[in-house]
Scaffold this motif. Structure first.
Motif, PDB file in Angstrom:
ATOM      1  N   TYR A   1       0.832  -1.201   0.000  1.00 15.81           N
ATOM      2  CA  TYR A   1       0.000   0.000   0.000  1.00 15.81           C
ATOM      3  C   TYR A   1       0.868   1.254   0.000  1.00 15.81           C
ATOM      4  N   LEU A   2       1.924   1.242   0.851  1.00 18.20           N
ATOM      5  CA  LEU A   2       2.824   2.390   0.924  1.00 18.20           C
ATOM      6  C   LEU A   2       3.489   2.639  -0.416  1.00 18.20           C
ATOM      7  N   PHE A   3       3.974   1.558  -1.030  1.00 15.40           N
ATOM      8  CA  PHE A   3       4.635   1.690  -2.317  1.00 15.40           C
ATOM      9  C   PHE A   3       3.671   2.217  -3.381  1.00 15.40           C
ATOM     10  N   SER A   4       2.439   1.739  -3.355  1.00 15.26           N
ATOM     11  CA  SER A   4       1.441   2.193  -4.322  1.00 15.26           C
ATOM     12  C   SER A   4       1.132   3.668  -4.162  1.00 15.26           C
ATOM     13  N   CYS A   5       1.083   4.137  -2.911  1.00 17.14           N
ATOM     14  CA  CYS A   5       0.832   5.561  -2.655  1.00 17.14           C
ATOM     15  C   CYS A   5       1.965   6.425  -3.186  1.00 17.14           C
ATOM     16  N   VAL A   6       3.205   5.985  -2.915  1.00 14.29           N
ATOM     17  CA  VAL A   6       4.363   6.734  -3.408  1.00 14.29           C
ATOM     18  C   VAL A   6       4.342   6.800  -4.926  1.00 14.29           C
ATOM     19  N   LEU A   7       4.049   5.662  -5.549  1.00 13.26           N
ATOM     20  CA  LEU A   7       4.012   5.584  -6.998  1.00 13.26           C
ATOM     21  C   LEU A   7       2.920   6.470  -7.569  1.00 13.26           C
ATOM     22  N   ALA A   8       1.755   6.469  -6.944  1.00 14.95           N
ATOM     23  CA  ALA A   8       0.639   7.283  -7.433  1.00 14.95           C
ATOM     24  C   ALA A   8       0.969   8.765  -7.355  1.00 14.95           C
ATOM     25  N   LEU A   9       1.552   9.183  -6.239  1.00 18.86           N
ATOM     26  CA  LEU A   9       1.908  10.594  -6.075  1.00 18.86           C
ATOM     27  C   LEU A   9       2.950  11.012  -7.100  1.00 18.86           C
ATOM     28  N   SER A  10       3.955  10.157  -7.298  1.00 17.36           N
ATOM     29  CA  SER A  10       5.005  10.509  -8.237  1.00 17.36           C
ATOM     30  C   SER A  10       4.458  10.573  -9.654  1.00 17.36           C
ATOM     31  N   THR A  11       3.537   9.645 -10.008  1.00 22.05           N
ATOM     32  CA  THR A  11       2.959   9.653 -11.343  1.00 22.05           C
ATOM     33  C   THR A  11       2.142  10.908 -11.568  1.00 22.05           C
ATOM     34  N   GLN A  12       1.388  11.330 -10.556  1.00 20.27           N
ATOM     35  CA  GLN A  12       0.575  12.532 -10.681  1.00 20.27           C
ATOM     36  C   GLN A  12       1.446  13.753 -10.920  1.00 20.27           C
ATOM     37  N   PHE A  13       2.593  13.810 -10.231  1.00 21.04           N
ATOM     38  CA  PHE A  13       3.455  14.987 -10.349  1.00 21.04           C
ATOM     39  C   PHE A  13       4.253  14.964 -11.641  1.00 21.04           C
ATOM     40  N   LEU A  14       4.656  13.744 -12.079  1.00 19.39           N
ATOM     41  CA  LEU A  14       5.648  13.650 -13.128  1.00 19.39           C
ATOM     42  C   LEU A  14       5.074  13.286 -14.491  1.00 19.39           C
ATOM     43  N   PHE A  15       3.734  13.157 -14.601  1.00 22.07           N
ATOM     44  CA  PHE A  15       3.196  12.717 -15.871  1.00 22.07           C
ATOM     45  C   PHE A  15       3.611  13.677 -16.979  1.00 22.07           C
ATOM     46  N   ALA A  16       3.817  13.091 -18.131  1.00 23.22           N
ATOM     47  CA  ALA A  16       4.161  13.828 -19.341  1.00 23.22           C
ATOM     48  C   ALA A  16       5.625  14.211 -19.429  1.00 23.22           C
ATOM     49  N   GLN A  17       6.361  14.105 -18.345  1.00 20.84           N
ATOM     50  CA  GLN A  17       7.782  14.387 -18.455  1.00 20.84           C
ATOM     51  C   GLN A  17       8.507  13.209 -19.108  1.00 20.84           C
ATOM     52  N   ASP A  18       9.582  13.532 -19.784  1.00 19.25           N
ATOM     53  CA  ASP A  18      10.430  12.534 -20.427  1.00 19.25           C
ATOM     54  C   ASP A  18      11.540  12.200 -19.435  1.00 19.25           C
ATOM     55  N   LEU A  19      11.419  11.079 -18.734  1.00 20.04           N
ATOM     56  CA  LEU A  19      12.298  10.819 -17.594  1.00 20.04           C
ATOM     57  C   LEU A  19      12.936   9.440 -17.621  1.00 20.04           C
ATOM     58  N   LYS A  20      13.104   8.875 -18.806  1.00 19.80           N
ATOM     59  CA  LYS A  20      13.743   7.565 -18.891  1.00 19.80           C
ATOM     60  C   LYS A  20      14.833   7.556 -19.958  1.00 19.80           C
ATOM     61  N   LEU A  21      15.982   6.997 -19.588  1.00 20.65           N
ATOM     62  CA  LEU A  21      16.994   6.622 -20.558  1.00 20.65           C
ATOM     63  C   LEU A  21      16.790   5.138 -20.824  1.00 20.65           C
ATOM     64  N   TRP A  22      16.737   4.724 -22.092  1.00 19.92           N
ATOM     65  CA  TRP A  22      16.558   3.299 -22.349  1.00 19.92           C
ATOM     66  C   TRP A  22      17.283   2.871 -23.622  1.00 19.92           C
ATOM     67  N   TYR A  23      17.568   1.558 -23.683  1.00 18.01           N
ATOM     68  CA  TYR A  23      18.430   1.024 -24.729  1.00 18.01           C
ATOM     69  C   TYR A  23      17.953  -0.367 -25.126  1.00 18.01           C
ATOM     70  N   LYS A  24      18.265  -0.752 -26.346  1.00 22.88           N
ATOM     71  CA  LYS A  24      17.848  -2.039 -26.882  1.00 22.88           C
ATOM     72  C   LYS A  24      18.905  -3.119 -26.723  1.00 22.88           C
ATOM     73  N   GLN A  25      20.049  -2.785 -26.150  1.00 21.67           N
ATOM     74  CA  GLN A  25      21.145  -3.728 -26.016  1.00 21.67           C
ATOM     75  C   GLN A  25      21.896  -3.472 -24.713  1.00 21.67           C
ATOM     76  N   PRO A  26      22.580  -4.489 -24.182  1.00 21.65           N
ATOM     77  CA  PRO A  26      23.370  -4.293 -22.968  1.00 21.65           C
ATOM     78  C   PRO A  26      24.532  -3.336 -23.210  1.00 21.65           C
ATOM     79  N   ALA A  27      25.061  -2.804 -22.127  1.00 23.73           N
ATOM     80  CA  ALA A  27      26.254  -1.968 -22.214  1.00 23.73           C
ATOM     81  C   ALA A  27      27.466  -2.845 -22.451  1.00 23.73           C
ATOM     82  N   VAL A  28      28.352  -2.380 -23.301  1.00 22.73           N
ATOM     83  CA  VAL A  28      29.643  -3.034 -23.515  1.00 22.73           C
ATOM     84  C   VAL A  28      30.750  -2.193 -22.873  1.00 22.73           C
ATOM     85  N   LYS A  29      30.717  -0.898 -23.153  1.00 28.24           N
ATOM     86  CA  LYS A  29      31.690   0.011 -22.568  1.00 28.24           C
ATOM     87  C   LYS A  29      31.121   0.634 -21.289  1.00 28.24           C
ATOM     88  N   TRP A  30      32.032   1.087 -20.450  1.00 31.86           N
ATOM     89  CA  TRP A  30      31.640   1.707 -19.177  1.00 31.86           C
ATOM     90  C   TRP A  30      30.770   2.934 -19.413  1.00 31.86           C
TER      91      TRP A  30
END
Length: 939
Positions: free
Chosen positions: A7-36
Motif C-alpha cells: 500500500y505504501l509503495f502504491s501511494c508513493v508511486l501514485a503521487l510521483s505519477t501525478q506529479f511527473l506525468f508527461a515528463q520525459d524521464l527515462k533513458l533506455w536502450y535495446k542492447q546491454p552496455a559493452v563500454k563503461w
C-alpha cells in the motif's frame, strides 16, 4: 506487513505519477552496455554503481566515495613565501621563464614520499636477455599496441612496473644496407628499445620516440624489436599517437611513405608489477569493486530492454526467454545504505544465477561470512585506505549455496541481492574508522524489511529532492500530453545520434533532469561533494585523478544546485569548503606569509591546498574565493540568514583576509593586482589575470554586503571598500575584446577551452547588459573569437554564457554540439555522460544549469523571464525553477511567448519581474503565491 508495504509503495508511486506525468524521464536502450560509458549510473551520494545489464554476464561496477590513494600529510613547502617577492619582481621585469623556473624549484607544493627507486631499477635493468633475437617468447601472451590511453585501456588496468614488449618485422630486400627509423612516438614513461638484442635508444619522459637503427644491426628476413617499458604510476606502455589515423612503424630514413606498420598484437611479459611508490602532488579517487551476475542458457533471449528511470532512481533490465519474462531492478538506497538488485520471473522456480565479487585492486580478498553473505576486502596500492563490501542474498523459494566464494541461486521464485561498502576513512586527518561496521549496520537495517518496503523508502527519500522541479519541452502547442509523441520516444542512443539534425525538444528536458539526477546521486547531505566524475570511476589511474579541479570543474558541478531547486545537494560542497579553509590557512602561511586561507587549482580527499603540477598553471590563487561564491549564492537563493551568519560569513571573511594581504600594487598602472597567478590554463605565470580580479572583487563585494547585513566587523568592511576601488578594472582591448590579462595581448585566433576572463559575466555578475553594456559586448566579442568548438565541459560553460548574452539560438547550438555522439571528441556518450573527452561530469551539470539560465535569470536586480528562449524550444512549462531573493517560479509558454507565470515568495522579499522589456514590481509576503498573465498583470 506485506499488505502495508504494498500500500505504501502504491501511494508513493501514485503521487510521483501525478506529479511527473508527461515528463520525459527515462533513458533506455535495446542492447546491454559493452563500454563503461554505456552503463547506467546509480548513486545515493556515498555509494555509486554502473549497471551494464548483460543478459548472460551482468556487471555492476561500484564505488564508495572515500576510497582514494594517499594519506593525511603536509602538502605545503615550508618557507616557500621567502621566494614570493623574487617571483613577483621577475614577472614585473617581464622575465616569465625565469619566474616560472624559480617557482617550479622553490614554490610548488610537496609531493608524497617516493619509494626506493634506485635499488628497484638496478634490479630491473641488470638483465636484458629478453631483448635477444633468439629469445624464446612463444609462451608469452599478447596485448594491443599502441594504446594512447595506456595499456590500462587495452585491458591491463592497474598495471605498473616493468614490462617487456616484443614484435618482429621482415626486412624488405630493397632496404638492405639502409638506416631505418623506428617511430613509436609516445611511450609512458621510460623505455629501453632494442633491435636484435642491441640497444638503439632510451628516454625517460613522455616525448616522442623516433630511434635510428644502424644498417649493421639488420639482416634479411625476420628482425626482432624488443622494448622494456618502465612506469611507476598512471598510464603505461607504448602510447603511439593520439591521432589514431597515424601509426607506429619502421621505414628507411627519409622515406616515411614506405613505413611498415607495427600496430597490432605484441608479445608481452610482466617482469615486475610492484614498482616503488611514485611521488604525487595529490591523491586519486579509486574504484572499489565489481559485482558479477552469471546466467546460463540465455542464448535465445528476446525483447531485451534496459532503462534508467530518473523519476525514481531505479534501473531495470528485462527480457523474455522461452515464454518467460525476466526482470532485474537495481537501486541504491540512502535510508538503508545498500544497493538492492531484485530478480523476478513471470513463472515460479525460474531464477537461476550465481553472484561473485571482484576488484581491480591487487590481492583483494573474497570470503564467506555466513550462508547468505560474502565479503570483499580491498587495499589501495599507494595509500592507507582499505575497504570492506558485503553482499547478501534473500530469496523466495529455491536454494542458496555458497561455493568457491560465489553465491549460487537455483530454482528461486524471486531473489534480491544487497550490497554494502565502506572504508576506514573518518575525515581528512583521521583514518581510524571501522569499515566493517557500516556494512553490518546497513544489513541489520534491512533484516526485518522486505524488498518493497526498502524500495518505497528509497523512492520517498529520493523524490523529496527530485520532485521539487519539473520541465516539459515540446514542439507541439499542447503540453498536456500523457503519452509519448506519435511513434514513441526512441532509444536514448538513437535519439542522441539524431538530435543535432532533428526536432527533439523533449531530449533537452530529459538531459537537464538527468543532470539533476546525477547531482542528487553524487551529492547528498552528509556525503563528500561530487568530484570530476561524480562518484563513478572504474579506473585505478583515472583522468586527472578524478579529484576536485577548482579552477572551473568543481564549481561547475554545483551550478544547477540553486537555480534547479536542489539546494540541499550543495551541502557537501559547503562542508568541504570548511575543511579546505583549515588546511588552506597553512598554505597561506607557508607560501604567502598571509592570514586567512587559500586554495589553488586542485584538491583531493585529504584537502590539499598548495600549488601542484607545474608553475605555469598550478599557481592560481582564487580557488577558495570562487568556492566562497557558492556560499553567497546559497544565501541569495535561500535568504537563510542563519546560514550566512554561522557558515558562510566566517569562511568568506577569512578568504577576504588573505586577499587583503596578498594584493600588490602594479608598478605600471598602480592598481592592486593578483600576482603570481595564471589565467586558467594558458598564458603561463603572470601578474594580474582578469579572472582573478573579477573573483576577488566579487568576494570583497559579497563580504561587504554580508558584513553590513550582519552588522559586524565594520573596520574590516571599510578596509575592503577602500581596496575594492583600487583593484585593476576590466578593460576592453584593441580588438574590442575583453582583455584576459593586464596587457592587451589577446590572440583572436586562440581557441582555448577555458574562457576564464568571462568569469565576471558568468558565473559572476559584475558584467551585465544593465550596468556594464560595453563590457558585456566586449565579453561577447571575446567568446566569438574563442569559437564554439570546445571540450564537453567548456560547451557547458558556453551555454550559460550565450544565455547571459540573451542569445537563445546560439545557446541552443551549444546544446546541439553537446548532445552529439562523442566519436573521439566532445559531446555525449551513449549513457549521456559528458565527454571532455574522456568522461567528466561537469559538462552534464553545466549544461543543466545553462538550460535553466535560458528560461530564467536573476543575477541582476531583475528576475528575467524567458530571457534566452531559442526558436527550437517554442512550447514548454517549468515548475520549481528558483530565483535569487528566495523565489520559486513556474513558467508556461507557447509559440515562444509567455502564457502564465506563478511566483512563490519563500522569504517575503521585493519582487521585480521583467519580460521583453516590461517590468513589474510588487512587494511580497513570506510564502505568498503570486500569479501573472503574459503582460505581467497580476491575476
Amino acid at each position: 506487513m506485506k499488505i502495508k508495504a504494498t500500500y505504501l509503495f502504491s501511494c508513493v508511486l501514485a503521487l510521483s505519477t501525478q506529479f511527473l506525468f508527461a515528463q520525459d524521464l527515462k533513458l533506455w536502450y535495446k542492447q546491454p552496455a559493452v563500454k563503461w560509458t554505456e552503463a547506467l549510473p546509480l548513486g545515493n551520494g556515498r555509494i555509486g554503481a554502473m549497471v551494464f545489464g548483460g543478459i548472460e554476464h551482468d556487471r555492476i561496477q561500484f564505488n564508495e566515495e572515500t576510497l582514494w590513494t594517499g594519506e593525511p600529510r603536509n602538502y605545503n613547502r615550508p618557507g616557500a613565501y621567502k621566494y614570493l617577492d623574487s617571483i613577483r619582481n621577475l614577472l614585473f621585469a617581464g622575465k616569465q621563464t625565469e619566474a616560472e623556473a624559480l617557482a617550479e624549484k622553490e614554490f610548488m607544493g610537496l609531493k608524497s614520499n617516493e619509494g626506493k627507486k634506485e635499488e628497484w631499477l638496478k634490479n630491473i635493468l641488470q638483465n636484458n636477455d629478453l631483448s635477444k633475437e633468439n629469445f624464446d617468447d612463444s609462451h608469452w601472451k599478447t596485448m594491443t599496441v599502441p594504446s594512447y590511453e595506456g595499456w590500462e585501456a587495452a585491458g591491463f588496468e592497474g598495471l605498473d612496473g616493468a614490462v617487456w614488449l616484443r614484435t618482429s618485422f621482415k626486412l624488405p630486400a630493397s632496404w638492405n644496407g639502409k638506416e631505418l627509423a623506428l617511430d613509436l612516438n609516445r611511450i609512458r614513461d621510460y623505455d629501453l628499445t632494442y633491435v636484435n638484442g642491441k640497444l638503439i635508444g632510451t628516454q625517460q619522459n613522455t616525448e616522442a620516440r623516433k630511434y635510428i637503427i644502424p644498417a649493421s644491426l639488420l639482416h634479411e628476413g625476420k628482425n626482432i624489436i624488443a622494448v622494456q617499458v618502465i612506469n611507476y604510476a598512471d598510464k603505461g606502455g607504448i602510447a603511439g599517437y593520439k591521432d589514431t589515423t597515424r601509426h607506429i612503424g619502421i621505414y628507411p630514413v627519409g622515406d616515411e611513405a614506405e613505413k611498415i606498420l607495427l600496430n597490432g598484437q605484441w608479445k608481452y611479459f610482466i617482469q615486475n608489477d610492484e614498482p616503488p611508490a611514485a611521488g604525487t602532488y595529490q591523491a586519486s579517487y579509486q574504484p572499489f569493486g565489481d559485482l558479477f551476475l552469471q546466467f546460463k542458457n540465455v542464448e535465445n533471449a528476446a525483447n531485451y530492454k534496459r532503462e534508467l528511470d530518473i523519476s525514481n532512481a531505479i534501473a531495470t533490465t528485462s527480457y523474455s526467454l522461452n515464454g518467460i519474462k525476466f526482470k532485474r531492478e537495481y537501486f541504491i538506497s540512502q535510508p538503508n545504505q545498500v544497493m538492492a538488485i531484485n530478480l523476478t520471473a513471470s513463472q515460479k522456480n525460474k531464477i537461476n544465477f550465481s553472484a561473485s565479487l571482484g576488484s581491480p585492486h591487487k590481492n583483494f580478498i573474497v570470503k564467506k561470512i555466513n550462508d547468505h553473505t560474502i565479503s570483499l576486502s580491498v587495499q589501495v596500492r599507494n595509500g592507507v585506505l582499505h575497504g570492506e563490501s558485503y553482499l547478501q542474498i534473500k530469496t523466495k523459494g529455491g536454494s542458496v549455496n555458497i561455493s568457491d566464494n560465489k553465491i549460487i541461486i537455483a530454482d528461486a521464485d524471486e531473489a534480491t541481492l544487497y550490497l554494502t561498502a565502506a572504508t576506514n576513512y573518518k575525515n581528512y586527518q583521521d583514518v581510524t574508522a571501522d569499515p566493517v561496521a557500516p556494512c553490518t549496520n546497513a544489513l541489520q537495517s534491512i533484516a526485518a524489511k522486505n524488498y518493497l518496503q526498502i524500495k518505497a523508502a528509497h523512492i520517498k527519500e529520493y523524490q523529496k529532492y527530485f520532485n521539487t522541479y519539473s520541465i516539459i519541452l515540446h514542439d507541439s502547442k499542447s503540453l498536456e500530453f500523457r503519452n509519448p509523441p506519435s511513434g514513441g520516444r526512441g532509444a536514448t542512443d538513437e535519439r542522441l545520434a539524431k538530435f543535432a539534425a532533428s526536432s527533439d525538444p523533449s531530449l533537452v528536458a530529459l538531459y537537464q533532469q538527468y543532470g539533476r539526477y546525477l547531482l542528487i546521486a553524487s551529492s547528498r547531505p552528509g556525503t563528500k561533494p561530487a568530484n570530476l566524475q561524480g562518484i563513478w570511476n572504474d579506473l585505478l589511474t583515472p583522468p586527472w585523478g578524478s579529484k576536485y579541479t577548482t579552477n572551473i570543474n568543481t564549481e561547475m558541478n554545483y551550478w544547477p544546485a540553486e537555480n534547479l531547486n536542489l539546494s540541499a545537494t550543495h551541502q557537501p560542497l559547503f562542508d568541504m569548503i570548511g575543511e579546505l579553509a583549515q588546511s588552506g590557512k597553512q598554505t597561506a602561511k607557508e607560501h604567502y606569509n598571509a592570514p586567512g586561507w587559500i586554495l589553488h587549482h586542485n584538491t583531493d580527499i585529504w584537502c590539499g591546498t598548495a600549488p601542484i603540477n607545474a608553475a605555469n598553471h598550478g599557481i592560481w590563487v582564487t580557488g577558495g574565493a570562487w568556492l566562497c561564491q557558492h556560499l553567497w549564492e546559497h544565501y541569495l537563493f535561500t535568504q537563510d540568514k542563519m546560514f550566512l551568519k554561522t557558515k558562510a560569513w566566517p569562511l568568506m571573511k577569512e578568504a577576504a583576509l588573505f586577499f587583503n594581504s596578498f594584493l600588490v600594487k602594479d608598478p605600471v598602472t598602480e592598481f592592486l593586482i593578483s600576482t603570481p597567478s595564471n589565467s586558467p590554463e594558458q598564458g603561463g605565470l603572470v601578474a594580474g589575470p582578469a579572472m582573478d580580479h573579477q573573483i576577488i572583487r566579487t568576494l570583497f563585494k559579497n563580504v561587504i554586503t554580508a558584513g553590513e547585513l550582519l552588522n559586524t566587523d565594520a573596520n574590516f568592511i571599510n578596509t575592503l571598500k577602500d581596496k575594492y576601488k583600487l583593484i585593476a578594472p576590466n578593460k576592453i582591448g584593441k580588438y574590442n575584446q575583453l582583455q584576459e590579462w593586464m596587457e592587451d595581448k589577446d590572440d583572436t585566433t586562440n581557441k582555448h577551452r577555458h574562457i576564464s576572463h568571462l568569469w565576471g559575466m558568468y558565473p559572476g555578475s559584475e558584467i551585465n547588459f544593465d550596468e556594464t553594456p560595453a563590457l558585456m559586448n566586449a565579453a561577447k566579442q571575446s567568446l566569438l573569437y574563442r569559437g564554439d568548438a570546445a571540450t564537453g565541459w567548456s560547451l557547458g560553460w558556453k551555454i550559460n554564457c550565450w544565455a547571459r548574452f540573451k542569445d537563445g539560438d546560439h545557446a541552443f547550438k551549444m546544446i546541439q554540439m553537446l548532445l552529439s555522439p562523442a566519436n573521439g571528441g566532445a559531446g555525449s556518450y551513449p549513457n549521456l555522460f559528458d565527454a571532455h573527452p574522456p568522461f567528466q561530469i561537469d559538462g552534464n551539470f553545466g549544461a543543466a544549469a545553462g538550460i535553466g539560465e535560458m528560461l530564467l535569470q536573476s543575477h541582476t536586480k531583475f528576475i528575467d523571464i524567458l530571457p534566452a528562449l531559442p526558436a527550437a524550444l517554442p512550447n514548454g512549462k517549468v515548475k520549481g525553477i528558483c530565483a535569487r531573493g528566495g523565489f520559486v517560479v513556474d513558467i508556461k509558454w507557447s509559440e515562444g511567448k509567455l502564457q502564465q507565470l506563478t511566483v512563490t515568495s519563500k522569504a517575503g522579499m521585493p519582487l521585480l519581474l521583467r519580460y521583453k522589456g516590461k517590468v513589474k514590481s510588487i512587494t511580497t509576503t513570506k510564502n505568498g503565491i503570486y500569479k501573472f498573465n503574459a503582460a505581467l498583470n497580476k491575476l
